[in-house]
Design an enzyme around this catalytic site. Structure first.
Site, PDB file in Angstrom:
ATOM      1  N   HIS A 181       0.882  -1.178   0.000  1.00  0.00           N
ATOM      2  CA  HIS A 181       0.000   0.000   0.000  1.00  0.00           C
ATOM      3  C   HIS A 181       0.912   1.218   0.000  1.00  0.00           C
ATOM      4  CE1 HIS A 181      -3.655  -2.377   0.959  1.00  0.00           C
ATOM      5  NE2 HIS A 181      -2.789  -3.162   1.566  1.00  0.00           N
TER       6      HIS A 181
ATOM      7  N   ASP B  82       2.395  -6.947   2.242  1.00  0.00           N
ATOM      8  CA  ASP B  82       1.237  -6.168   2.708  1.00  0.00           C
ATOM      9  C   ASP B  82       1.724  -4.931   3.470  1.00  0.00           C
ATOM     10  OD1 ASP B  82      -1.325  -5.284   3.135  1.00  0.00           O
ATOM     11  OD2 ASP B  82      -1.893  -6.897   4.514  1.00  0.00           O
TER      12      ASP B  82
ATOM     13  N   GLY C 250      -2.633  -2.680  10.024  1.00  0.00           N
ATOM     14  CA  GLY C 250      -1.556  -2.672   9.034  1.00  0.00           C
ATOM     15  C   GLY C 250      -0.196  -2.443   9.666  1.00  0.00           C
TER      16      GLY C 250
ATOM     17  N   HIS D 233       0.882   3.641   8.161  1.00  0.00           N
ATOM     18  CA  HIS D 233      -0.160   4.455   8.799  1.00  0.00           C
ATOM     19  C   HIS D 233       0.520   5.546   9.621  1.00  0.00           C
ATOM     20  CE1 HIS D 233      -3.633   2.085   7.692  1.00  0.00           C
ATOM     21  NE2 HIS D 233      -3.069   0.983   8.131  1.00  0.00           N
TER      22      HIS D 233
ATOM     23  N   ASN E 231      -6.779   0.516  -2.699  1.00  0.00           N
ATOM     24  CA  ASN E 231      -7.617   1.176  -1.690  1.00  0.00           C
ATOM     25  C   ASN E 231      -7.091   2.559  -1.301  1.00  0.00           C
ATOM     26  OD1 ASN E 231      -5.408   0.124  -0.268  1.00  0.00           O
ATOM     27  ND2 ASN E 231      -6.606  -0.368   1.559  1.00  0.00           N
TER      28      ASN E 231
HETATM   29  O1  DOR Z   1      -3.751  -4.721   7.716  1.00  0.00           O
HETATM   30  C1  DOR Z   1      -4.162  -4.349   6.619  1.00  0.00           C
HETATM   31  N1  DOR Z   1      -3.958  -3.099   6.186  1.00  0.00           N
HETATM   32  N2  DOR Z   1      -4.849  -5.202   5.869  1.00  0.00           N
HETATM   33  C2  DOR Z   1      -5.474  -4.820   4.743  1.00  0.00           C
HETATM   34  O2  DOR Z   1      -6.091  -5.632   4.120  1.00  0.00           O
HETATM   35  C3  DOR Z   1      -5.435  -3.411   4.315  1.00  0.00           C
HETATM   36  C4  DOR Z   1      -4.262  -2.726   4.846  1.00  0.00           C
HETATM   37  C5  DOR Z   1      -4.308  -1.230   4.706  1.00  0.00           C
HETATM   38  O3  DOR Z   1      -4.706  -0.709   3.686  1.00  0.00           O
HETATM   39  O4  DOR Z   1      -3.867  -0.548   5.661  1.00  0.00           O
HETATM   40 ZN    ZN Z   2      -5.697  -7.307   2.635  1.00  0.00          ZN
END
Ligand code: DOR
Ligand code: ZN
Length: 428
Positions: free
Chosen positions: A59, A304, A323, A308, A91
């Site tokens: 991400h 992944d 996340g 944040h 996303n």
């Molecule tokens: O822990 C996660 N964070 N799982 C996800 O599926 C999305 C991701 C995020 O976008 O922060």
């Molecule tokens: Zn995911």
């Protein structure tokens, strides 16, 4: 013509050190003399040489989340982590559900030039789970979108998933599913088990993941689509995936470094850093995931990487956004568990972190053999460089790493993208 001489490296950690000559982004020799002429030199100092790592799941938060990460900081983190290509999930804000946004992400990645940033298209408009996006238009755009996912959310409506599989087949794109039956995870923030019960945290049961894995195996089998399972986290998912592969379903799966290393015992701290989706599970799941990656039931490692801001993380556990950062620690973790742990060798690391991810996503120029005539996408790894994780030294704009203070003995030393050095620790 530009050229680069990489001295004193061991391809796949095998044999005597060699010098690798790169000309115009292509490997010209894997056995060059130390006196070979080149525009610049990268001193390998005996490092292991791997094909550049490929991460199917990150991400990078562009557009709309640049307070947590940008294409530039995310690309720099990727290069530091040894990656030459990453797939950026859809996303974002706005969601990447149209060719314009896909192209903006792709072009920005190319402009930064540290790592190929492949945008993942959303399966449904606005990630709302109802209306399919234009797979064909995005696939044919400059961004050449080849993977579609509503990751962060599950395509939970089976009728929509069926249509997506049928539609994806026509354009030969990959569907990556975030397996979470939302009606079973309402109010959940931690793995449903003894720890969550004791701590009073809402439980996220294994069946929420496994029921979608099972359903989508059957849909992939009957409607002949390619379905990839994101971040498998339970022993049961692994059993189902093994069964699905035996049935001949065209399915693949990934596992994250955190699900391979950490368990829900960490929740005692109530530290929001450990909140992740799917949640950290139990030791028995960790063991099963390791075995599944070793025997090929699970195909690849994907981070992944989910940056944040501190405001989104330094709060009550149940309010923290799910996340964890992954890009800058993943190779060290995989090396620690599997190579130092005596379970696998560097050839295998090349397979699960570069070759298979490139194959599954159909990247022609990544995950290639280290051989003459092949693209010079390469990662140098120092097997004997002990370091303690300190997010202050990270390139990522965020600092939500669950590994603060962990010590690893393997470290990415340098990364090369099409013959250009995109990261060089202390190598120059
Ligand atoms: O822990 C996660 N964070 N799982 C996800 O599926 C999305 C991701 C995020 O976008 O922060
Ligand atoms: Zn995911």
């Amino acid at each position: 013509m530009t050229s680069l001489l990489i001295t004193n490296v061991r391809p796949y950690g095998e044999g005597e050190p060699v010098n690798v000559l790169v000309e115009n982004g292509v490997i010209a020799s894997v056995n060059a003399g130390a006196d070979a002429q080149a525009d610049s030199t990268l001193d390998g100092k005996g490092a292991v040489l791997l094909p550049g790592l490929v991460d199917m799941h990150v991400h990078l938060r562009y557009p709309g989340g640049e307070d947590a990460e940008t294409i530039e900081t995310g690309s720099r983190a990727a290069a530091r982590g040894g990656f030459t290509a990453v797939f950026a999930m859809a996303n974002t804000t706005p969601v990447n559900d149209s060719p314009v946004i896909s192209e903006a992400i792709w072009h920005k990645g190319q402009q930064v030039g540290l790592c190929d940033v492949h945008p993942v298209g959303a399966v449904t408009k606005g990630l709302e789970g109802e209306t399919l996006t234009e797979f064909g238009l995005m696939a044919r755009s400059d961004a050449k979108v080849r993977m579609f996912s509503d990751d962060g959310k599950c395509v939970d409506n089976p009728r929509v998933m069926r249509r997506a599989i049928e539609y994806a087949r026509g354009t030969d794109v990959l569907l990556a599913q975030h397996c979470e039956e939302p009606r079973l995870t309402e109010g959940a923030s931690a793995h449903e088990g003894e720890n969550a019960g004791r701590l009073g945290l809402g439980g996220w049961p294994r069946v929420a993941e496994e029921s979608i894995v099972a359903r989508d195996i059957l849909l992939a089998r009957d409607y002949h689509g390619r379905v990839h399972f994101c971040h498998a986290s339970t022993a049961g998912s692994v059993e189902l995936i093994a069964w699905g592969k035996q049935q001949g379903a065209d399915i693949t799966a990934e596992v994250t470094p955190h699900h391979l290393l950490l368990s829900d015992d960490l929740l005692d701290t109530y530290d929001g850093t450990y909140r992740v989706n799917p949640p950290l599970r139990e030791e028995t799941d960790v063991e099963a995931l390791r075995r599944a990656l070793l025997d090929g039931t699970v195909d690849v490692v994907a981070t992944d990487h989910a940056p944040h801001t501190p405001e989104d993380k330094a709060c009550e556990f149940e309010l923290a956004r799910p996340g964890m950062l992954g890009l800058e620690t993943s190779l060290a973790i995989i090396a620690e568990i599997f190579v130092k742990g005596g379970l696998a060798d560097w050839r295998w690391v090349a397979k699960v972190m570069s070759e298979r991810p490139a194959e599954i996503t159909r990247l022609a120029d990544q995950g290639r053999p280290i051989a003459e005539g092949e693209p010079a996408n390469l990662t140098l790894v120092n097997e004997d460089d002990t370091w303690a994780v300190d997010e202050a030294g990270f390139a990522s704009k965020s600092s939500n790493t669950p590994y603060r203070g962990h010590t690893f003995s393997t470290r990415v030393a340098a990364t090369v993208l099409r013959g250009e050095v995109t990261f060089a620790g202390d190598r120059r």
